[in-house]
Design a protein around this motif. Structure first.
Motif, PDB file in Angstrom:
ATOM      1  N   ARG A 191      22.909 -60.709 -72.814  1.00 48.99           N
ATOM      2  CA  ARG A 191      22.764 -60.866 -71.291  1.00 48.99           C
ATOM      3  C   ARG A 191      24.493 -61.102 -70.823  1.00 48.99           C
ATOM      4  O   ARG A 191      24.883 -60.670 -70.055  1.00 48.99           O
ATOM      5  CB  ARG A 191      22.138 -61.985 -70.760  1.00 48.99           C
ATOM      6  CG  ARG A 191      20.478 -61.511 -70.843  1.00 48.99           C
ATOM      7  CD  ARG A 191      19.658 -62.327 -69.815  1.00 48.99           C
ATOM      8  NE  ARG A 191      19.663 -63.804 -70.718  1.00 48.99           N
ATOM      9  CZ  ARG A 191      18.908 -64.056 -71.589  1.00 48.99           C
ATOM     10  NH1 ARG A 191      17.946 -63.029 -72.047  1.00 48.99           N
ATOM     11  NH2 ARG A 191      18.990 -65.104 -72.062  1.00 48.99           N
ATOM     12  N   SER A 192      24.963 -62.045 -71.400  1.00 48.43           N
ATOM     13  CA  SER A 192      26.463 -62.376 -71.322  1.00 48.43           C
ATOM     14  C   SER A 192      27.401 -61.272 -71.392  1.00 48.43           C
ATOM     15  O   SER A 192      28.389 -61.028 -70.705  1.00 48.43           O
ATOM     16  CB  SER A 192      26.969 -63.573 -72.125  1.00 48.43           C
ATOM     17  OG  SER A 192      26.995 -63.209 -73.427  1.00 48.43           O
ATOM     18  N   GLY A 193      26.944 -60.190 -72.242  1.00 44.95           N
ATOM     19  CA  GLY A 193      27.862 -59.205 -72.607  1.00 44.95           C
ATOM     20  C   GLY A 193      27.295 -57.912 -71.475  1.00 44.95           C
ATOM     21  O   GLY A 193      27.993 -56.767 -71.436  1.00 44.95           O
ATOM     22  N   GLY A 194      26.559 -58.135 -70.856  1.00 41.24           N
ATOM     23  CA  GLY A 194      26.077 -57.231 -69.584  1.00 41.24           C
ATOM     24  C   GLY A 194      25.287 -56.168 -70.138  1.00 41.24           C
ATOM     25  O   GLY A 194      25.077 -54.929 -69.774  1.00 41.24           O
ATOM     26  N   LEU A 195      24.468 -56.452 -71.272  1.00 39.06           N
ATOM     27  CA  LEU A 195      23.625 -55.452 -72.218  1.00 39.06           C
ATOM     28  C   LEU A 195      22.311 -55.521 -71.770  1.00 39.06           C
ATOM     29  O   LEU A 195      21.592 -56.949 -71.403  1.00 39.06           O
ATOM     30  CB  LEU A 195      23.846 -55.418 -73.512  1.00 39.06           C
ATOM     31  CG  LEU A 195      25.306 -55.127 -73.856  1.00 39.06           C
ATOM     32  CD1 LEU A 195      25.208 -55.485 -75.449  1.00 39.06           C
ATOM     33  CD2 LEU A 195      25.681 -53.644 -73.561  1.00 39.06           C
ATOM     34  N   HIS A 247      12.458 -67.403 -83.841  1.00 41.27           N
ATOM     35  CA  HIS A 247      12.142 -67.254 -82.528  1.00 41.27           C
ATOM     36  C   HIS A 247      13.526 -67.837 -81.562  1.00 41.27           C
ATOM     37  O   HIS A 247      13.874 -67.127 -80.787  1.00 41.27           O
ATOM     38  CB  HIS A 247      10.991 -68.074 -82.272  1.00 41.27           C
ATOM     39  CG  HIS A 247       9.897 -67.543 -82.616  1.00 41.27           C
ATOM     40  ND1 HIS A 247       9.271 -67.248 -83.841  1.00 41.27           N
ATOM     41  CD2 HIS A 247       8.880 -66.741 -81.609  1.00 41.27           C
ATOM     42  CE1 HIS A 247       8.215 -66.605 -83.663  1.00 41.27           C
ATOM     43  NE2 HIS A 247       7.808 -66.136 -82.510  1.00 41.27           N
ATOM     44  N   PHE A 248      13.862 -69.049 -82.318  1.00 38.62           N
ATOM     45  CA  PHE A 248      15.255 -69.468 -81.280  1.00 38.62           C
ATOM     46  C   PHE A 248      16.661 -68.702 -81.636  1.00 38.62           C
ATOM     47  O   PHE A 248      17.498 -68.459 -80.832  1.00 38.62           O
ATOM     48  CB  PHE A 248      15.527 -70.875 -81.406  1.00 38.62           C
ATOM     49  CG  PHE A 248      14.502 -71.845 -80.925  1.00 38.62           C
ATOM     50  CD1 PHE A 248      14.881 -72.354 -79.696  1.00 38.62           C
ATOM     51  CD2 PHE A 248      13.219 -72.104 -81.456  1.00 38.62           C
ATOM     52  CE1 PHE A 248      13.849 -73.038 -78.981  1.00 38.62           C
ATOM     53  CE2 PHE A 248      12.354 -72.996 -80.852  1.00 38.62           C
ATOM     54  CZ  PHE A 248      12.903 -73.402 -79.376  1.00 38.62           C
ATOM     55  N   GLY A 249      16.682 -68.097 -82.906  1.00 36.19           N
ATOM     56  CA  GLY A 249      17.658 -67.136 -83.089  1.00 36.19           C
ATOM     57  C   GLY A 249      17.770 -66.158 -82.213  1.00 36.19           C
ATOM     58  O   GLY A 249      18.638 -65.506 -81.595  1.00 36.19           O
ATOM     59  N   ALA A 250      16.361 -65.671 -81.733  1.00 40.59           N
ATOM     60  CA  ALA A 250      16.267 -64.098 -81.123  1.00 40.59           C
ATOM     61  C   ALA A 250      16.645 -64.590 -79.529  1.00 40.59           C
ATOM     62  O   ALA A 250      17.132 -64.027 -78.938  1.00 40.59           O
ATOM     63  CB  ALA A 250      14.787 -63.803 -81.259  1.00 40.59           C
ATOM     64  N   LEU A 251      16.407 -65.950 -79.209  1.00 40.75           N
ATOM     65  CA  LEU A 251      16.688 -66.466 -78.027  1.00 40.75           C
ATOM     66  C   LEU A 251      18.396 -66.340 -77.621  1.00 40.75           C
ATOM     67  O   LEU A 251      18.830 -66.090 -76.648  1.00 40.75           O
ATOM     68  CB  LEU A 251      16.221 -67.506 -77.591  1.00 40.75           C
ATOM     69  CG  LEU A 251      14.440 -67.727 -77.162  1.00 40.75           C
ATOM     70  CD1 LEU A 251      14.093 -69.115 -77.246  1.00 40.75           C
ATOM     71  CD2 LEU A 251      13.916 -66.738 -76.152  1.00 40.75           C
ATOM     72  N   LEU A 252      18.976 -66.798 -78.846  1.00 38.78           N
ATOM     73  CA  LEU A 252      20.496 -66.687 -78.850  1.00 38.78           C
ATOM     74  C   LEU A 252      21.039 -65.363 -78.545  1.00 38.78           C
ATOM     75  O   LEU A 252      21.834 -65.065 -77.933  1.00 38.78           O
ATOM     76  CB  LEU A 252      20.775 -67.433 -80.119  1.00 38.78           C
ATOM     77  CG  LEU A 252      20.914 -69.041 -80.094  1.00 38.78           C
ATOM     78  CD1 LEU A 252      21.279 -69.467 -81.395  1.00 38.78           C
ATOM     79  CD2 LEU A 252      21.787 -69.622 -78.967  1.00 38.78           C
ATOM     80  N   ILE A 253      20.417 -64.535 -79.347  1.00 37.55           N
ATOM     81  CA  ILE A 253      20.831 -63.200 -79.424  1.00 37.55           C
ATOM     82  C   ILE A 253      20.452 -62.342 -78.000  1.00 37.55           C
ATOM     83  O   ILE A 253      21.539 -61.537 -77.333  1.00 37.55           O
ATOM     84  CB  ILE A 253      19.857 -62.178 -80.229  1.00 37.55           C
ATOM     85  CG1 ILE A 253      20.464 -62.624 -81.819  1.00 37.55           C
ATOM     86  CG2 ILE A 253      20.300 -60.814 -80.163  1.00 37.55           C
ATOM     87  CD1 ILE A 253      19.598 -62.046 -82.925  1.00 37.55           C
ATOM     88  N   GLU A 254      19.352 -62.534 -77.333  1.00 39.68           N
ATOM     89  CA  GLU A 254      19.178 -62.315 -75.945  1.00 39.68           C
ATOM     90  C   GLU A 254      20.110 -62.754 -75.057  1.00 39.68           C
ATOM     91  O   GLU A 254      20.564 -62.339 -74.125  1.00 39.68           O
ATOM     92  CB  GLU A 254      17.731 -62.678 -75.379  1.00 39.68           C
ATOM     93  CG  GLU A 254      16.576 -61.981 -76.053  1.00 39.68           C
ATOM     94  CD  GLU A 254      16.500 -60.509 -75.752  1.00 39.68           C
ATOM     95  OE1 GLU A 254      17.307 -60.048 -74.993  1.00 39.68           O
ATOM     96  OE2 GLU A 254      15.517 -59.915 -76.283  1.00 39.68           O
ATOM     97  N   ALA A 255      20.501 -64.037 -75.185  1.00 38.79           N
ATOM     98  CA  ALA A 255      21.595 -64.676 -74.350  1.00 38.79           C
ATOM     99  C   ALA A 255      22.854 -64.105 -74.520  1.00 38.79           C
ATOM    100  O   ALA A 255      23.878 -63.700 -73.412  1.00 38.79           O
ATOM    101  CB  ALA A 255      21.718 -66.253 -74.714  1.00 38.79           C
ATOM    102  N   ALA A 256      23.229 -63.698 -75.674  1.00 36.36           N
ATOM    103  CA  ALA A 256      24.674 -62.899 -75.952  1.00 36.36           C
ATOM    104  C   ALA A 256      24.565 -61.621 -75.273  1.00 36.36           C
ATOM    105  O   ALA A 256      25.587 -61.174 -74.700  1.00 36.36           O
ATOM    106  CB  ALA A 256      24.784 -62.955 -77.577  1.00 36.36           C
TER     107      ALA A 256
END
Length: 311
Positions: free
Chosen positions: A307-311, A296-305
């Protein structure tokens, strides 16, 4: 040198603590989960933090967690000495004196709180201070030996790190950080009680009222499912906040369906069925719970990545 002085010198050498003994006081395995979830809380927050400030903040949170562990070991030294699982901890094993553990715990507590306040803000420092107090005093000194819901109460202390990480970045508390807290809080009881069903403990001999011994194994199975149901709601709900997304929701739906199925199977079984297959379902469900938080927390990190990449 007399025989007596030689004996005293040897005794002092035998009981001289090493750096590894002091480090063991900090419960490094618990600290690793604290660091990971706090880091996620910091990274997914909507406000950026300078990398050096972020490093100092995570260091303070890790040191604060270690301080809690040292204070817990100091207070619980008597029961640790009576349990096989904990008898080799530094204090009951005689490698560290109780007074040393207390001093280390208090010093690291003060250091981590003050430094976090100076480096970030008073909200984050206040949450860290409350976390240490909650674990060392409310849980360890008061409720651990008073109620079979002790694992629930103790789990609350381990749920604060992502909230602290969020506060480091934002200076406050948001619905996202509350749900991250709730995710860990609701996960802890079914995770631990699934383990308790197939691993024999000696908490009863040490006078610690664990649910499996005070209310029986049928009640424990009921509690596993009872806590899993709101856990699923919290985990899925987090996906619809500002830090969620399709990646997180995919992971959450998969793991929660898997974990809920396991908890349901635990609930519907009796001890005769469990003993017949050597607690196969309980062991499998516990193994799923080990990956649950990381996923779950790993998936949150992917989501943050993303968003930072504009995806």
């Amino acid at each position: 040198m007399s025989d007596m002085s030689l004996h005293e010198t040897v005794a002092e050498t035998e009981y001289e603590a090493q750096m590894g003994d002091y480090f063991a006081l900090l419960k490094p395995r618990v600290m690793s989960l604290v660091v990971f979830t706090a880091l996620v809380g910091l990274i997914v927050a909507p406000v950026g933090v300078h990398p050096f400030i972020g490093f100092v903040a995570i260091l303070c949170i890790a040191v604060g967690a270690g301080a809690s562990g040292a204070l817990n070991m100091w207070w619980d030294a008597d029961i640790d000495a009576r349990m096989r699982r904990t008898a080799k901890r530094p204090i009951p094993d005689g490698r560290v004196k109780p007074g040393e553990a207390l001093g280390i715990g208090m010093a690291l507590s003060g250091f981590s709180i003050v430094l976090l306040a100076l480096a970030t803000n008073f909200v984050a420092a206040g949450l860290l201070a409350f976390t240490i107090f909650f674990y060392a005093v409310v849980y360890s000194m008061w409720l651990k030996r008073a109620t079979p819901q002790n694992i629930v109460i103790g789990g609350a202390a381990g749920s604060f790190p992502p909230m602290i990480g969020w506060a480091v970045a934002t200076g406050g508390v948001g619905i996202e950080s509350i749900l991250m807290f709730a995710l860990i809080f609701m996960w802890t009881p079914p995770h631990f009680w699934a383990l308790a069903l197939f691993v024999k403990t000696d908490y009863g001999d040490a006078g610690v009222p664990m649910l499996t011994e005070t209310h029986g194994r049928r009640s424990t199975r009921n509690h596993v499912l009872a806590y899993c149901l709101p856990l699923v709601a919290v985990a899925i709900g987090l996906g619809f906040t500002s830090i969620g997304g399709w990646v997180y929701l995919t992971v959450a739906v998969f793991f929660n369906a898997w974990f809920l199925k396991g908890c349901y199977d635990i609930w519907r079984r009796d001890e005769a069925q469990a003993e017949a297959d050597k607690y196969k379902v309980e062991i499998q469900t516990f193994k799923v719970s080990l990956y649950y938080l990381f996923a779950h927390f790993g998936a949150l990190l992917i989501e943050a990545a993303l968003r930072s990449g504009g995806l």
